[in-house]
Design a protein around this motif. Structure first.
Motif, PDB file in Angstrom:
ATOM      1  N   ASP A   1      44.038  49.521  28.288  1.00  0.00           N
ATOM      2  CA  ASP A   1      44.190  49.128  26.881  1.00  0.00           C
ATOM      3  C   ASP A   1      42.924  49.407  26.078  1.00  0.00           C
ATOM      4  O   ASP A   1      42.963  49.459  24.839  1.00  0.00           O
TER       5      ASP A   1
ATOM      6  N   GLY B   1      43.338  39.042  28.605  1.00  0.00           N
ATOM      7  CA  GLY B   1      44.058  37.921  28.038  1.00  0.00           C
ATOM      8  C   GLY B   1      43.994  36.706  28.940  1.00  0.00           C
ATOM      9  O   GLY B   1      42.950  36.400  29.531  1.00  0.00           O
ATOM     10  N   SER B   2      45.117  35.986  29.088  1.00  0.00           N
ATOM     11  CA  SER B   2      45.154  34.819  29.970  1.00  0.00           C
ATOM     12  C   SER B   2      45.338  35.269  31.414  1.00  0.00           C
ATOM     13  O   SER B   2      45.632  36.445  31.687  1.00  0.00           O
TER      14      SER B   2
ATOM     15  N   GLU C   1      47.790  34.537  33.364  1.00  0.00           N
ATOM     16  CA  GLU C   1      49.174  34.961  33.544  1.00  0.00           C
ATOM     17  C   GLU C   1      49.407  36.346  32.935  1.00  0.00           C
ATOM     18  O   GLU C   1      50.135  37.177  33.487  1.00  0.00           O
ATOM     19  N   GLN C   2      48.781  36.604  31.788  1.00  0.00           N
ATOM     20  CA  GLN C   2      48.941  37.909  31.150  1.00  0.00           C
ATOM     21  C   GLN C   2      48.288  39.035  31.947  1.00  0.00           C
ATOM     22  O   GLN C   2      48.695  40.194  31.843  1.00  0.00           O
ATOM     23  N   ALA C   3      47.274  38.687  32.745  1.00  0.00           N
ATOM     24  CA  ALA C   3      46.573  39.706  33.526  1.00  0.00           C
ATOM     25  C   ALA C   3      47.430  40.260  34.652  1.00  0.00           C
ATOM     26  O   ALA C   3      47.245  41.414  35.077  1.00  0.00           O
TER      27      ALA C   3
ATOM     28  N   LYS D   1      48.891  43.996  34.973  1.00  0.00           N
ATOM     29  CA  LYS D   1      48.122  44.956  34.162  1.00  0.00           C
ATOM     30  C   LYS D   1      47.590  46.092  35.047  1.00  0.00           C
ATOM     31  O   LYS D   1      47.293  45.911  36.225  1.00  0.00           O
TER      32      LYS D   1
END
Length: 813
Positions: free
Chosen positions: A532, A585-586, A588-590, A593
């Motif tokens: 990203d 990010g958080s 959980e968001q990781a 990725k």
């Protein structure tokens, strides 16, 4: 005349036993530590003194290009050949490479150690005595091996070693035997072409064997980093030694090296280096540099130890001065008679200096006895297993000790001797009570404040060191380290057979694998990119574990899922710090990725399978950093076995039996994980012991100084005290009168020492990411201790003076 001075000094020594004992003991204790530091310094400066051409021998170091920083003891492999072929001022140059170390095997015997690949010119530069073989040809042919007499004894006993064929299994060990290898590479068979006699002295280049440099080209692919004759990039695993021709200087060699640096690295954009000539005599002790070939005490450490001991020795000398001044009041008539009888100032001066030297020499005798105890204590310290300090006595060393003792006596006695020698004989008889040894006590007060400030700094420092040591001992790594046995795999293929066989043992609850021991001080790094943010490259740490390791170490998975049991090249776990560092990010968001890893120019796509809670995978003195936990089966170097805490010997025996059954070609090498992580604590404990000893001495001699000052004050004010008591002063009033000056000095010392201690201790505490804070408790304990002891001495001396019968103190002399 000197004989007469010594006889008088000896008589005075026995006539004033309490004075003599205090001074002798104070000087002896301080002197013993100074002698220990002297011996350590003599040992560190004794390296490589036996080489016949030592004044013309240099080693080439590497620094950052055109910047004298980032110094490394190593250099590029082609440098030796270039120096030898292009510069006529060079008589000989030799290259050695450190990428060999492991087991030398002959029949059913093996010897383990580290060594170097070396070219045939090596023995032209440094002196090595051959027990067997010819130094001119020993390293000319590929797969030639020169071994130490120690290795020859292990492998061949009394047989001749020449011409024997031995197998070599490389384990990535280094010549210092500090780095323990955990992989095995078969280097094939070598022919013994020489056996070396033991070195006649200490060397900066310890090794068990030397292999011919030409062997490196015939080794398996990837066995060593340096293979090409024109590899100027690898300046980390090679060393260059140079022998200059007669009449050539270090400056001439440095000019040649500057020319080569500019020629090779000048046109480049990166990987640029400069070379630096270092004389053989300057290799030990040296500054903090990387890739050294031996462990030594850095110059700055020797300097710090020397300064600390000189502070203690100075305090002891000052104590003698204080005591000598106090005692001189009882000898003023003796000095007056000697002067009236014709003695001049020089003779009086020599008499008092002689007494000081006699006391100092007596102190040397007891200091030498204490030194034997200190030596044994020092030899038992953890870091000495690498330093290998030698405390063997030599005739020059004994003369240095005697000279040091005489110097101490002169320094300690020069002040009282000077002032007593200047006294007027008439005043000594006519008005003895008004004789002042010093017109002003200001300088002595300053020195006493200095003494007590140093003592208080030492006390606060040792309290903080003990607190930090306890903190480190109880350090929470964030993973379970109890009852875990780490077993070296040597070959990743050894893990699966061992894990399957050992898991059936009822004493074993879990078995996992890892590429390195977390928290052990080692770390691997590579560049990572979050897709990203493709322009941001982040340096991150990594190592490999398998799916079972999380359970063995009790790593907390806070998002996502664990690594797959079968292993994977593209699924990884990351820690919480990496989530923030990679801007994912958080937690959980990781999960899920994509990241790209740049490993030596090879790019690999990976996916985050899960996030683990931060744990201290680096050494405890370092702050938390980002971590990628990979899962490659071919990278595993250790098996981690979770065992019960009961029947440990039986459990270890069972593990070893299983290992020998499933992996008969590799030895069983193990450590308990918690013991592996104790090394930094042991080193910290050693530092605490050394600082504690010096602190005790500083406090001890300062208290002796206070005793001397109290005695001096009491003796010079005896008649004043008698008059005050006759006029009605009480004992408490007398005690207060005699003590208030000392209490003021102690107050000044505390005001100076507390901020100084705070500043000094913050300097070393800042090296630890996890550290204790300097609080009022630490300072209060230090201040309370010094006050308690000081008050006891001051009040006891004041009380002794206060209770003297005024009739005795006021009678005519």
């Amino acid at each position: 005349m000197l004989k007469n001075y010594i006889i008088i000094a000896w008589r005075n020594l026995f006539r004033n036993k309490s004075f003599s004992l205090i001074n002798i003991f104070g000087l002896a204790v301080s002197m013993s530590v100074c002698l220990l530091i002297l011996m350590i310094g003599m040992d560190q400066y004794s390296y490589d003194t036996y080489h016949s051409k030592k004044d013309r021998v240099y080693r080439v170091h590497t620094t950052r290009y055109q910047v004298n920083s980032g110094e490394s003891a190593s250099s590029a492999l082609p440098l030796a050949e270039k120096l030898k072929s292009e510069f006529p001022s060079i008589e000989a140059a030799a290259a050695i490479n450190s990428e060999i170390g492991g087991d030398v095997i002959y029949a059913d015997k093996f010897a383990t150690g580290g060594g170097y690949f070396a070219d045939g010119n090596f023995f032209q530069i440094l002196d090595y005595s051959f027990k067997e073989g010819n130094p001119s040809t020993a390293l000319n042919e590929p797969f030639s091996l020169v071994i130490s007499s120690e290795v020859a004894q292990i492998l061949f006993g009394t047989e001749s070693a020449l011409g024997k064929s031995v197998k070599f299994q490389d384990k990535d060990m280094r010549a210092m035997d500090i780095e323990e290898g955990n992989t095995v590479t078969d280097f094939g068979y070598f022919t013994i072409t020489g056996v070396l006699n033991p070195n006649p002295g200490k060397t900066h280049l310890p090794f068990k064997f030397l292999a011919s440099l030409s062997t490196m080209k015939s080794l398996p692919e990837g066995a060593v980093l340096s293979r090409g004759d024109e590899d100027w990039d690898n300046v980390w695993s090679n060393y260059t030694y140079v022998l200059l021709k007669e009449g050539q200087s270090k400056g001439d060699l440095q000019a040649n090296l500057d020319q080569i640096s500019e020629e090779i690295y000048g046109p480049r954009y990166d990987d640029k280096h400069s070379f630096k000539a270092m004389a053989l005599r300057d290799l030990s002790p040296t500054a903090f540099i990387s890739n050294t070939t031996h462990v030594s005490v850095p110059k700055v450490v020797l300097l710090i130890l020397g300064v600390l001991c000189l502070v203690v020795m100075f305090s002891a000398c000052l104590n003698y001065t204080n005591m000598a001044v106090a005692r001189s009041l009882t000898r003023l008539k003796e000095v007056g008679v000697r002067k009236v009888s014709g003695a001049n100032k020089a003779q009086i001066f020599i008499q008092f200096i002689t007494e000081a030297v006699v006391i100092s020499l007596c102190s040397l005798f007891f200091a030498f006895l204490l030194l034997q105890v200190l030596e044994q204590g020092f030899l038992g310290l953890t870091f000495n297993q690498y330093l290998r300090i030698s405390f063997s006595q030599s005739l020059p060393g004994i003369f240095i000790f005697i000279g040091f003792s005489i110097l101490v006596g002169i320094v300690a006695g020069i002040l009282p001797a000077s002032y007593v020698a200047k006294l007027n004989p008439v005043s000594l008889f006519n008005n003895l009570s008004n004789v002042k040894i010093f017109k002003s006590l200001g300088i002595r007060n300053v020195l006493l404040v200095f003494q007590f400030s140093i003592s208080l700094i030492f006390i606060i420092s040792i309290i903080l060191i003990q607190s930090q040591a306890r903190h480190m001992l109880n350090f929470d790594y964030g993973f379970d380290k109890e009852n875990i046995v780490s077993v070296k795999l040597y070959d990743p293929a050894n893990y699966q057979r061992f894990a399957q066989a050992v898991v059936s043992n009822p004493q074993v609850s879990e078995v996992g694998a890892t590429s390195l021991i977390p928290g052990g001080g080692w770390n691997l790094t590579l560049d990572a990119v979050n897709l990203d943010f493709p322009t941001d490259t982040i340096l991150t740490n990594y190592f490999d574990i398998n799916s079972s390791t999380s359970a063995v170490l009790d790593l907390k998975l806070i998002a996502g899922q664990n690594l797959p049991m079968e292993g994977s090249d593209n699924l990884v776990l990351i820690n919480e710090f990496a989530v923030k560092t990679f801007n994912l990010g958080s937690n959980e968001q990781a999960v899920g990725k994509q990241l790209v890893l740049d490993e030596n120019g090879e790019f690999k796509n990976i996916q985050v399978a899960g996030v683990v809670r931060d744990f201290q995978f680096l050494s405890p003195d370092r702050a938390m950093e980002s971590l990628v936990l990979r899962n490659r089966n071919d990278a595993m170097a250790f098996a981690l076995v979770k065992v019960s805490g009961q029947n440990q010997q039986e459990t270890l025996a069972a593990l070893e039996a299983v290992w020998k059954e499933v992996n008969p070609d590799s030895k069983f090498s193990y450590k308990y994980l918690d013991q592996e992580l104790l090394f930094i604590h042991q080193v910290l404990g050693d530092v605490m012991k050394v600082i504690g000893l010096i602190s005790f001495l500083a406090i001890f001699v300062s208290l002796l100084g206070l005793l001397g000052m109290a005695m001096y004050t009491a003796q010079t004010r005896v008649k004043e005290i008698g008059i005050r008591k006759t006029l009605g002063s009480s004992i408490p009033q007398i005690i207060y009168l005699l003590s208030k000056g000392f209490l003021k000095l102690l107050g000044f010392a505390i005001l100076l020492a507390v901020p100084a201690a705070f500043f000094i201790n913050n300097l070393w505490l800042n090296f630890f990411a996890s550290k204790v804070s300097i609080g009022l408790i630490h300072i209060g304990i230090g201040v309370g201790f010094i006050l308690l002891i000081s008050l006891a001495i001051i009040l006891s001396q004041a009380y002794r003076a206060a209770v003297i019968n005024p009739i005795d103190s006021l009678k005519n002399e």
